[in-house]
Design a protein around this motif. Structure first.
Motif, PDB file in Angstrom:
ATOM      1  N   GLU A  53       0.819  -1.222   0.000  1.00 48.96           N
ATOM      2  CA  GLU A  53       0.000   0.000   0.000  1.00 48.96           C
ATOM      3  C   GLU A  53       0.848   1.266   0.000  1.00 48.96           C
ATOM      4  N   ASP A  54       2.015   1.224   0.639  1.00 46.23           N
ATOM      5  CA  ASP A  54       2.889   2.402   0.628  1.00 46.23           C
ATOM      6  C   ASP A  54       3.391   2.676  -0.789  1.00 46.23           C
ATOM      7  N   LEU A  55       3.761   1.614  -1.501  1.00 47.52           N
ATOM      8  CA  LEU A  55       4.191   1.764  -2.898  1.00 47.52           C
ATOM      9  C   LEU A  55       3.042   2.315  -3.736  1.00 47.52           C
ATOM     10  N   GLU A  56       1.843   1.788  -3.523  1.00 46.99           N
ATOM     11  CA  GLU A  56       0.673   2.259  -4.257  1.00 46.99           C
ATOM     12  C   GLU A  56       0.415   3.746  -3.965  1.00 46.99           C
ATOM     13  N   ALA A  57       0.551   4.146  -2.712  1.00 44.69           N
ATOM     14  CA  ALA A  57       0.317   5.545  -2.341  1.00 44.69           C
ATOM     15  C   ALA A  57       1.344   6.471  -2.988  1.00 44.69           C
ATOM     16  N   GLU A  59       3.402   5.701  -5.802  1.00 48.40           N
ATOM     17  CA  GLU A  59       3.589   5.581  -7.248  1.00 48.40           C
ATOM     18  C   GLU A  59       2.322   5.205  -8.014  1.00 48.40           C
ATOM     19  N   GLY A  60       1.249   4.872  -7.296  1.00 48.41           N
ATOM     20  CA  GLY A  60       0.036   4.410  -7.959  1.00 48.41           C
ATOM     21  C   GLY A  60       0.157   2.947  -8.336  1.00 48.41           C
ATOM     22  N   MET A  61      -0.835   2.469  -9.066  1.00 49.70           N
ATOM     23  CA  MET A  61      -0.829   1.073  -9.482  1.00 49.70           C
ATOM     24  C   MET A  61       0.266   0.857 -10.533  1.00 49.70           C
TER      25      MET A  61
END
Length: 193
Positions: A53-57, A59-61
């Motif tokens: 979730e941190d990566l998603e927050a 850089e996005g999907m």
């Protein structure tokens, strides 16, 4: 057929010589013969980082997760061949499901899964053919709003189940797996009519 069902076929394996890739292609041939438009995708061609979730927050999907999600949204149903790892599904399949399940801003939740219909299958070197992993896959898909048809197939001793051309050595198994694809095509044809 006025409304050709669109089916996405894939295996939960990245291994080049995957028995499950061979298996899902047999089912896909059955779906095609029954009138469906089938797209095969290899998860090896869509590598994704572990869901974070941190990566998603930040850089996005990831781009490949977005590509797979777009494919899943564009299809009515799924043919999924899932190897069994330690009595469950593979990390690559679970990771793909986790990424694809994430909603884009303003998008309804589980848009790639809700209202979809799936048929699941497995091939394994073991004596149960990957059956234990299918129990987990059925549960996961059902919990994210996918209707999983009761028909499934688990192929034991997969190392001796296939011919060099990808067909199955046992004609009864070949027919049974092709019929999985045909069943999905027929059910979808009724649902989208």
């Amino acid at each position: 057929m006025t409304n050709r069902p669109k089916i996405l076929a894939f295996a939960g394996s990245t291994r080049e010589a995957s028995y499950n890739k061979l298996l899902v292609k047999v089912a896909a041939a059955g779906a095609t013969a029954a009138g469906a438009e089938v797209t095969y995708v290899d998860l090896r061609d869509l590598p994704m980082p572990l869901f974070d979730e941190d990566l998603e927050a930040k850089e996005g999907m990831p781009e490949n997760a977005r590509k797979l999600k777009e494919l899943m949204v564009a299809h009515d149903g799924f043919l999924i061949a899932s190897p069994e790892y330690n009595s469950s599904i593979t990390p690559v399949l679970k990771n793909a499901i986790d990424w694809v399940s994430r909603p884009a801003p303003g998008e309804p939740g589980l848009v790639a899964f809700t209202g979809k219909v799936a048929v699941i299958m497995s091939a394994s070197p073991g004596g149960m053919g990957g059956l234990r992993g299918l129990v987990h896959l059925r549960s996961i898909l059902g919990n994210i709003n996918v209707l999983v048809l009761p028909d499934q197939k688990a192929i034991p001793q997969a190392f001796e189940a296939f011919n060099a051309d990808g067909t199955m050595k046992d004609p009864k198994q070949q027919d049974a797996v092709e019929n999985l694809g045909a069943k999905l095509s027929n059910v979808l044809s009724k649902l989208i009519a």
